[in-house]
Design an enzyme around this catalytic site. Structure first.
Site, PDB file in Angstrom:
ATOM      1  N   CYS A   1      48.073  45.369  44.788  1.00 22.06           N
ATOM      2  CA  CYS A   1      47.293  46.244  44.557  1.00 22.06           C
ATOM      3  C   CYS A   1      46.267  45.628  44.456  1.00 22.06           C
ATOM      4  O   CYS A   1      45.080  46.682  44.420  1.00 22.06           O
ATOM      5  CB  CYS A   1      48.310  47.125  43.097  1.00 22.06           C
ATOM      6  SG  CYS A   1      48.714  45.997  41.776  1.00 22.06           S
TER       7      CYS A   1
ATOM      8  N   HIS B   1      48.529  47.626  37.275  1.00 20.83           N
ATOM      9  CA  HIS B   1      48.085  48.488  38.629  1.00 20.83           C
ATOM     10  C   HIS B   1      46.500  48.679  39.094  1.00 20.83           C
ATOM     11  O   HIS B   1      46.461  49.302  37.852  1.00 20.83           O
ATOM     12  CB  HIS B   1      49.867  49.536  38.274  1.00 20.83           C
ATOM     13  CG  HIS B   1      49.329  49.427  39.361  1.00 20.83           C
ATOM     14  ND1 HIS B   1      50.093  49.167  40.737  1.00 20.83           N
ATOM     15  CD2 HIS B   1      48.462  51.339  40.401  1.00 20.83           C
ATOM     16  CE1 HIS B   1      49.684  49.564  42.247  1.00 20.83           C
ATOM     17  NE2 HIS B   1      49.251  51.074  42.175  1.00 20.83           N
TER      18      HIS B   1
END
Length: 783
Positions: free
Chosen positions: A161, A720
């Site tokens: 990510c 994230h």
């Protein structure tokens, strides 16, 4: 030439497995196949040990393997496909990250090939990932936008990510999109030793074309990930990394791959030699452009002025350096709060703790300056800073250039208010011990634990009598007297109390404030009124406490003689004061106990997390003059030594694309931390005119518009990444969360997760939709 992309479930797959895969793909008999380690397109070794694992064979991800096929004649090695049937295939290797691939066997992609359609693998037992097929034909030759372009997500290949977030921000940078959707092949530099033979630029260009092609929902960036791992091993594997670190590598790598300078000239660095900043800055920029000329330099690189000043000789060094992005510290990351308890060395006031803010990489002189202001230090006083450990003074911090990094948060620091010139007086250091003053020596040694905080005062070096020493100690203890202990008639001078000189009568002067000696040297005069008419009576009076001469640890005890003259050695005399019930009834010892630590992290951490700052305050913190860290010393050409110089940055030349990196992550030997501080940044009309020092640069606009944000959610352990990006032509924002793309409102862009901010200069003609001109900032005040 055929080029395949083969995925393995593990590096433990064997060379024999590789032979089986390649031969099955190419329809070649294994007995007629030979595989070579073709790393960097060089035949290194023939792979003959079929039982050896790929890892043991030192085959890396994305490494090319050369397949050679034997015909009826002896072995012949040809590049390409020959009439005799010899074939060559370059086979990059990748580990699979999908459980489906492991369960269903390896998958094959022809993403590298040109003109090699999926029909070539029809009937094969290997599946083809159509998402990885190069489909540049979906891009119109004129670069015109069709439905869905720019709204393609990126598959998460396993903790990628961070990569997806950085790529989406770059892929929505208008000048880069325009550049890579056109033919840029002539600018690829395959000769640059600092580059990657153009492979990184080609891989990024192919990926960007996929992201801007129509009819896609998401792309699996395996080919780009493989190239990245080859040229930047720190990003290999599938661990989480920092999106800003990847961004820095990508911008630098793309620059070197697209550098228009094929052979960099040698240019000797020169000093300013008295020239104006404008002339010297232009020369530095010209020299930089002579060696670095690419699309990245054109749009992403600016210039700042760096000024270093030696703290010892005041030597000034000025340089003008290029930058690709600005890493802005949050204000709370470059300062530190310190609590210091200040004691009066003259007995004028009770101890008082003060909490001050100092530069994290500051010096002791910074602490003394800030603390002096906080405690309203008189112009006739000076501060003596010391560290207290185990109820004794561990060290004095008298070197003004000592780094504050030597002071840990859990330590206890005190400051003593003493008269200016105290260094030339006799320092009395008074430690405290709880014991019954009438105990025998053996009993005393059993109960010899130190208590409280040492007190410090000064007396003239000529002082030698017991009465004078007791008088000085009594004076510094005076603020601790309990109310009931005050006599009906309190003595106000040494003449009345019989204990010798008062520090109030000490006047210290040096050059500029004292008479000069006959030889012109600095002279220190001590004016003192000492009345000893009743000295005999004084010695007969019993003092309210008991003092002993001791060592620096407070272990030994030597009785102070009652003779008129006491032999005292050195510049510091350490005294031990016994605290029995009598002393405790007379003085309040609680003021000397429970010193606060330098910093209580728990409380301040909560305060920091709740603190909101602006992008302007972060920029001002970045540009503020500050001392270098102790690990980043500067070599002073004048002193010929490394010095902890002060550094000041100024913006000089701003690029079209301005990238701000908010330094949310802090690392030290003892602590790793992420700051979730909300930074209020403008979306429209970021006006930086007041921060640019180059006068002639006012011809260009210094107003910017936000178009992309890389976000980080969570802590250091994982977290994230996602990104916000704006489609300029539509004037609309979208959230790119790996393969998921959704529309968001402009109000949702500002969050405490913002990590890297991307701005584009507003052109004066406001020709681009979404660019509102060069009016003043409406989101935030510009100061």
């Amino acid at each position: 030439m055929l080029l395949f992309d083969i995925l393995f479930s593990s590096k433990l797959a064997s060379v024999g497995d590789l032979y089986s895969m390649v031969c099955a793909l190419c329809g070649v008999d294994k007995s007629k196949a030979a595989l070579w380690d073709y790393f960097f397109k060089t035949k290194n070794k023939l792979l003959t040990n079929l039982d050896q694992s790929l890892e043991e064979a030192q085959l890396q991800m994305d490494q090319e393997i050369l397949l050679e096929v034997q015909d009826d004649s002896p072995w012949s090695y040809n590049l390409g496909t020959s009439s005799s049937g010899n074939e060559l295939a370059l086979v990059p290797l990748q580990p699979s990250t999908s459980s489906i691939s492991i369960a269903g066997g390896p998958t094959v992609s022809n993403g590298y090939s040109t003109g090699f359609g999926s029909h070539a693998l029809q009937g094969s037992s290997f599946g083809l990932s159509t998402r990885d097929v190069e489909d540049g034909d979906a891009i119109l030759s004129n670069g015109a936008k069709v439905d869905g372009q720019g709204l393609t997500g990126l598959h998460n290949l396993g903790n990628t990510c961070f990569m997806n977030s950085a790529i989406q921000c770059l892929a929505h940078t208008p000048p880069l999109v325009e550049y890579f959707l056109q033919d840029y092949s002539e600018e690829i530099n395959t000769e640059n030793p600092l580059g990657m033979q153009g492979e990184l630029a080609i891989a990024f260009g192919e990926l960007l074309r996929k992201l801007w092609s129509s009819g896609r929902t998401s792309v699996a960036p395996r080919a780009f990930k493989a190239k990245l791992a080859r040229f930047a091993p720190q990003f290999s594997g599938y661990n989480q990394h920092d999106s800003q670190e990847l961004l820095a590598f990508l911008l630098d790598g793309l620059h070197e791959d697209l550098n228009r300078v094929k052979k960099k000239p040698y240019i000797e660095a020169k000093d300013a030699d008295g020239r104006s900043d404008e002339e010297f800055a232009d020369e530095c920029w010209k020299n930089h452009k002579a060696r670095n000329d690419s699309i990245i330099v054109d749009i992403c690189q600016g210039q700042y002025k760096s000024t270093l000043v030696c703290p010892v000789c005041s030597k000034v060094s000025v340089t003008f350096d290029p930058f690709m992005y600005l890493s802005l510290p949050l204000p709370s990351t470059i300062n530190r709060s310190m609590t210091v308890t200040v004691f009066s060395g003259t007995g004028d006031a009770l101890p008082m703790p003060y909490t001050v803010t100092v530069p994290k990489n500051g010096l002791c002189k910074d602490l003394m300056k800030t603390l002096s202001s906080a405690c309203c230090l008189k112009n006739t006083e000076a501060l003596l800073i010391a560290e207290v450990y185990d109820h004794r003074i561990f060290r004095y911090m008298e070197n003004p250039f000592e780094s504050l990094s030597t002071i840990k948060d859990e330590e206890q620091i005190v400051g003593y208010r003493l008269p200016i010139g105290h260094e030339k007086l006799l320092r009395l250091e008074i430690m405290h011990r709880r014991a019954d003053r009438f105990m025998s020596e053996p009993q005393y040694n059993v109960h010899r634990k130190l208590i409280g905080t040492p007190l410090v005062t000064c007396i003239p070096k000529e002082t030698r009598t017991r009465a004078e020493i007791y008088a000085a100690v009594a004076r510094v203890l005076a603020p601790l007297l309990r109310a009931k202990a005050f006599p009906t008639h309190q003595p106000t001078s040494s003449k009345e109390n019989g204990f010798g000189p008062s520090l109030d009568s000490i006047v210290l002067t040096d050059n500029g404030g004292s008479p000069a000696s006959s030889n012109g040297k600095e002279m220190l005069t001590v004016n003192m009124e000492i009345e000893d008419n009743n000295a005999d009576a004084d010695r007969e009076e019993l003092p309210p406490f008991q003092l002993w001469l001791t060592d620096e640890k407070g272990v030994t005890r030597t009785m102070i003689d009652t003779d008129d003259s006491i032999h005292l050695l050195g510049s510091c005399v350490r005294l031990l004061m016994d605290w029995s019930d009598r002393e405790l009834e007379t003085y309040n010892l609680s003021y000397l106990e429970d010193l606060p630590e330098v910093f209580k992290s728990g409380f301040m951490l909560k305060k920091t997390r709740q603190e909101a700052v602006t992008l302007f305050s972060c920029l001002e913190t970045f540009l503020k003059e500050e001392p270098l860290g102790p690990d980043d010393m500067w070599y002073c050409p004048s002193c010929k030594e490394h010095r902890q110089a002060t550094k000041k940055l100024d913006l000089w030349r701003l690029p079209e694309i301005l990238v701000f990196h908010l330094k949310r992550f802090s690392y030290s030997r003892f602590l790793k931390n992420k700051l979730d501080t909300f930074v209020n940044f403008p979306i429209h009309n970021l006006d930086l005119s007041k921060y640019v020092k180059h006068g002639t640069s006012m011809l260009q606009s210094h107003v910017y518009e936000l178009y992309a944000v890389s976000n980080h959610y969570g802590g250091l352990g994982g977290g994230h990444y996602s990104s916000y990006a704006k489609l300029i032509e539509e004037d609309s924002w979208y959230h790119f969360d790996d393969s998921h793309v959704s529309s968001v409102s402009e109000e949702e862009i500002k969050t405490s997760a913002a990590y890297v901010l991307f701005y584009q200069r507003v052109k004066g003609d406001s020709s681009q939709p979404g660019m509102k001109g060069t009016s003043s900032c409406t989101d935030l005040p510009s100061s």
